[in-house]
Design a protein around this motif. Structure first.
Motif: not given
Ligand code: PLP
Length: 450
Positions: A109, A196, A200, A235, A271, A273
């Motif tokens: 991703a 996305h 946060g 996320g 997800p 965090r």
């Molecule tokens: N997916 C992608 C492509 C991301 O760049 C990120 C974080 O930068 C995430 C998922 C995870 O995001 P989060 O920690 O906010 O859930």
């Protein structure tokens, strides 16, 4: 595959019923043998998060974002309980594959991928990948034409700790239709849409807008001749202790019912965090202190205490700079007397290395410990040993019931577990005292967690 080569630092300490991860922190900190900052990772917290996810978002299969915290125990536990993985690079892909995870549980991703990483994905059979621009479509056509492409659109949360839209995601109205048509001309296989909203996120309704855009693009993709079946919600979900995904889940579940009522569409999310933030607690020690006085005419009047601890913004607290986190210091020893304005600084020689700029604290002394909760997200993978200060080690704990559940599913032997109240001999390796344990005890099937 069971791993028999045990790195002493990777073992999981099984807590007796009288212990908690906090009592472990206390025991290590007060052992008199610990000088460096350290983490305690409660693997049970990760498993409980998964249970919450499955309960609140039953249609959404989580693909954990490895970038958030790539510690081996985290990945092993998540792999064992059936979570998929979002990988951003060749190395992250390898890390996950090394755990025996199937390639169809991985999404590559990163919408801007180096060619060699795409080549690697092809060679190991990771076919699912995100794209958000024309040049990437041509690159994939050249290198991996049978890849399964997920078009990443932009739909930003108005309130997010870290915005991502300025770097990734195509405009869903102006750019996405053109990219879908180009992909068709190139005879590529677009199988879904992703987004996305920002990491946060504090703006749950944004998921409704993003899912609505995705529906429109699913319909357009179908008209163009694709057969889209994957929706990737990215996320953004909170993970600190005391936060909840309830409102996020309500918005997402309602939006899925409204726009994607059929189970024919496979829904995933990435997800980060949410799974790890609260599982890691950091313990730091005060090694130096400066008392700031009012002025030379009133030398008894203390205006401020400056405490220097053994982790800072070049280590775990890089999250203050890169992830815009706020951290709350919790003195391990309850103080007394009056509260004094205080600041907390990291160990390096850089003036930027400040952890907390102004907080009221009871006076502390050298050797006192300060705890920081919710330190699992975007901390360890980014930390550096700048100025020669080591990155804190992680002590992994699990309570007994969690251990019984995990031990059969993790790729580990009993030598990986220390059945003890607290980790012993912290500096010189850890003592195995598992004689009283019935290793034949059948483990609880992890499928109950799915
Ligand atoms: N997916 C992608 C492509 C991301 O760049 C990120 C974080 O930068 C995430 C998922 C995870 O995001 P989060 O920690 O906010 O859930």
């Amino acid at each position: 595959m069971k791993v028999t080569n045990v790195n002493l630092d990777e073992r999981i300490h099984v807590l007796k019923s009288t212990s908690t991860f906090m009592s472990v922190i206390k025991e290590i900190a007060e052992s008199g043998m610990q000088e460096e900052a350290f983490y305690v990772l409660d693997v049970g917290d990760i498993v409980r998060k998964h249970q919450i996810w499955k309960e609140k978002l039953p249609r959404v299969h989580p693909f954990y974002a490895v970038k958030c915290n790539d510690s081996l125990p985290v990945l092993e536990v998540l792999a064992a309980i059936g979570v998929g993985f979002d990988c951003a690079s060749k190395n992250e892909i390898n890390k996950v594959l090394d755990l025996g995870v199937d390639t169809d549980r991985i999404i590559f991703a990163n919408p801007a991928k180096p060619s060699s990483h795409i080549r690697h994905a092809e060679s190991v059979g990771v076919r699912l990948m995100t794209v958000d621009n024309e040049s990437e479509l041509y690159k994939i056509k050249r290198i991996f034409p049978s890849a399964k492409i997920v078009l990443r659109i932009r739909c930003d949360s108005e309130l997010a700790q870290c915005q991502l839209g300025m770097k990734f995601g195509c405009d869903p109205v102006y750019d996405a239709p053109t990219l879908l048509r180009l992909a068709k001309v190139l005879d590529l296989d677009v199988i879904g849409i992703s987004f996305h909203v920002g990491s946060g996120c504090q703006d749950p309704p944004v998921y409704n807008r993003a899912i609505a855009h995705s529906r429109t693009l699913f319909d357009l993709a179908t008209d163009i001749g694709f057969k889209p079946y994957l929706l990737d919600l990215g996320g953004g979900y909170p993970g600190d202790r005391g936060t909840s995904i309830d409102v996020f889940a309500d918005v997402i579940n309602d939006s899925l019912d409204q726009y994607f009522p059929s189970d024919d569409v496979h829904v995933i999310a990435e997800p980060g965090r949410f799974y790890v933030a609260s599982a890691f607690t950091l313990a730091t020690c005060i090694h130096s202190k400066r008392v700031v006085r009012a002025n030379v005419n009133d030398p008894d009047k203390v205006t401020h205490h400056m405490y220097y601890i053994n982790d800072g913004v070049y280590g775990s607290f890089n999250c203050l700079l890169y992830d815009h986190q706020h951290v709350t210091p919790i003195p391990l020893r309850p103080g007394s007397g009056k509260l004094v304005p205080s600041s907390i600084w990291g160990p390096t020689c850089d003036g930027l290395d400040q952890v907390v700029d102004n907080v009221m604290l009871h006076e502390m002394e050298l050797g006192d410990w300060i705890i920081f909760e919710n330190m699992g997200a975007y901390t360890l993978p980014v930390a550096s040993p700048f100025n020669g200060f080591p990155i804190p080690k992680v002590h992994v704990v699990a309570d007994e019931s969690m251990w019984l559940m995990l031990k059969g599913a993790l790729p580990l032997t009993e030598a990986h577990f220390v059945v003890n109240d607290i980790p012993e001999n912290i500096h010189c390796g850890l003592d195995i005292s598992g004689e009283n344990v019935n290793w034949e005890n059948p483990s609880i099937e992890l499928t109950t967690l799915e």
